[in-house]
Design a protein around this motif. Structure first.
Motif, PDB file in Angstrom:
ATOM      1  N   LEU A  81       0.815  -1.469  -0.015  1.00 32.44           N
ATOM      2  CA  LEU A  81      -0.100  -0.008   0.249  1.00 32.44           C
ATOM      3  C   LEU A  81       0.889   0.994   0.033  1.00 32.44           C
ATOM      4  O   LEU A  81       2.046   1.097   0.563  1.00 32.44           O
ATOM      5  N   THR A  82       0.411   2.382  -0.659  1.00 33.74           N
ATOM      6  CA  THR A  82       0.951   3.552  -0.683  1.00 33.74           C
ATOM      7  C   THR A  82       0.885   4.263   0.841  1.00 33.74           C
ATOM      8  O   THR A  82      -0.041   3.877   1.652  1.00 33.74           O
ATOM      9  N   ASP A  84      -0.262   7.096   1.319  1.00 33.40           N
ATOM     10  CA  ASP A  84      -1.833   7.710   1.315  1.00 33.40           C
ATOM     11  C   ASP A  84      -2.691   6.931   1.666  1.00 33.40           C
ATOM     12  O   ASP A  84      -3.932   6.968   2.465  1.00 33.40           O
ATOM     13  N   GLN A  85      -2.776   5.545   0.927  1.00 35.61           N
ATOM     14  CA  GLN A  85      -3.709   4.670   1.384  1.00 35.61           C
ATOM     15  C   GLN A  85      -3.425   4.234   2.928  1.00 35.61           C
ATOM     16  O   GLN A  85      -4.736   3.973   3.324  1.00 35.61           O
ATOM     17  N   HIS A  86      -2.558   4.101   3.457  1.00 38.11           N
ATOM     18  CA  HIS A  86      -2.477   3.766   4.812  1.00 38.11           C
ATOM     19  C   HIS A  86      -3.439   5.013   5.568  1.00 38.11           C
ATOM     20  O   HIS A  86      -4.164   4.515   6.636  1.00 38.11           O
ATOM     21  N   GLN A  88      -5.711   6.638   4.493  1.00 39.04           N
ATOM     22  CA  GLN A  88      -7.203   6.712   4.536  1.00 39.04           C
ATOM     23  C   GLN A  88      -7.758   5.505   5.248  1.00 39.04           C
ATOM     24  O   GLN A  88      -8.872   5.702   5.600  1.00 39.04           O
ATOM     25  N   TYR A  89      -6.938   4.349   5.258  1.00 43.58           N
ATOM     26  CA  TYR A  89      -7.535   3.190   6.034  1.00 43.58           C
ATOM     27  C   TYR A  89      -7.588   3.520   7.571  1.00 43.58           C
ATOM     28  O   TYR A  89      -8.879   3.117   8.117  1.00 43.58           O
ATOM     29  N   ARG A 115       4.123  10.546  -0.273  1.00 40.31           N
ATOM     30  CA  ARG A 115       2.636   9.839   0.262  1.00 40.31           C
ATOM     31  C   ARG A 115       2.128   9.157  -1.052  1.00 40.31           C
ATOM     32  O   ARG A 115       1.074   8.195  -0.590  1.00 40.31           O
ATOM     33  N   ASP A 116       2.683   9.017  -2.203  1.00 40.43           N
ATOM     34  CA  ASP A 116       1.866   8.414  -3.009  1.00 40.43           C
ATOM     35  C   ASP A 116       2.852   7.186  -3.557  1.00 40.43           C
ATOM     36  O   ASP A 116       2.597   6.353  -4.543  1.00 40.43           O
ATOM     37  N   ARG A 118       4.605   3.237  -2.645  1.00 38.67           N
ATOM     38  CA  ARG A 118       4.676   2.332  -1.737  1.00 38.67           C
ATOM     39  C   ARG A 118       5.484   2.146  -0.492  1.00 38.67           C
ATOM     40  O   ARG A 118       6.502   2.514  -0.796  1.00 38.67           O
TER      41      ARG A 118
END
Length: 290
Positions: A81-82, A84-86, A88-89, A115-116, A118
């Protein structure tokens, strides 16, 4: 009196026959920055895992008031995961309206440009920055941080302590495991975990002025004085029996001084927060405020 956010009372933990924690007690109040130091394998991480609720003690009680932000020693992140995905989760998990606080932390720690990316391609220091951000982004009243600056460069290390000082001023209770000797001066109180027992031997006396005689200093001065005294007697004695007795009593004196220094409760003032604290061999207990 500030509210106690974390209370450990007589906590014990064993792994098989090895007893790691032997009746540890500790209070961490709002607006307090408390450090835990100790040798590798002394049980610091076990203590913090119990403090945040990740691990159950074998005996004793743990009380937490409010949500907890836990930063483990080793980052718990997903390499696929990136950054930013962390965020958001965890925003969803924490039930936050936005990632505004996390965005501020990324900028302060110098991770905004990643942030983008991985997580799997990040350096160890940047992974740790994300690890810390995830622990702080929901702004909990209690922070439990296990060597949170591992892999940080010097500038980021200093920015970390600026963040922690800001949390303290905002009334957050912060418990930090550290292995760096020069970190001791940053804490309101310091506990030394040794042989399963938490001995309170240091405080942050510089914020409000004044000087504190800590257990470590008291023991060291007593040992030095006793050793100097006995060797002075040896140097001025021509009697071999007297010399032998003097040398015999040096380790006995050192043992006695250390036993008194770490077993007898001491009362002193935390000048930085204005609280009276009682230090016992295993216990930090906030008892009154002016």
């Amino acid at each position: 009196m500030e509210r106690v956010r974390l209370r450990l009372d007589g906590v014990r933990k064993s792994y098989g026959r090895r007893q790691v924690l032997c009746g540890v007690s500790l209070d961490v109040a709002s607006a307090a920055l408390v450090g835990v130091v100790g040798e590798n394998g002394s049980g610091k991480t076990t203590l913090l895992r119990i403090a945040c609720g990740e691990l159950a003690p074998d005996a004793g009680a743990v009380e937490r008031a409010g949500r907890v932000g836990y930063c483990p020693q080793h980052p718990v992140v997903n390499d696929t995961l990136t950054v930013d995905q962390h965020l958001q989760y965890f925003r969803v998990a924490y039930k936050l309206a936005s990632t505004e606080r996390a965005d501020e932390l990324l900028e302060t720690l110098g991770l905004e440009r990643c942030r983008d990316q991985r997580v799997g391609v990040l350096s160890g220091g940047n992974r740790q920055k994300l690890n810390l951000t995830l622990a702080l982004m929901h702004d909990p009243p209690l922070l439990v941080l296990d060597e949170p600056y591992q892999g940080f460069d010097w500038d980021t290390y200093l920015r970390f302590w600026e963040i922690v000082e800001g949390l303290r001023r905002a009334g957050r209770a912060v418990l930090v495991v550290s292995h760096l000797a020069h970190d001791v001066a940053r804490f309101d109180a310091v506990g030394h975990l040794r042989e399963g027992r938490l001995a309170l031997w240091g405080t942050r006396g510089g914020r409000g002025g004044g000087r504190v005689m800590t257990r470590g200093v008291m023991a060291w001065r007593g040992e030095a004085l006793g050793t100097a005294l006995w060797f002075t007697l040896v140097g001025h004695s021509r009697n071999r029996l007297a010399m032998a007795l003097a040398l015999f009593f040096v380790p006995l004196w050192i043992w006695l001084v250390r036993s008194v220094a770490y077993a007898v409760p001491m009362r002193f003032r935390l000048n930085s927060v204005g609280h009276d604290v009682v230090l016992g061999a295993n216990h930090l207990n906030q008892v009154s405020a002016p």
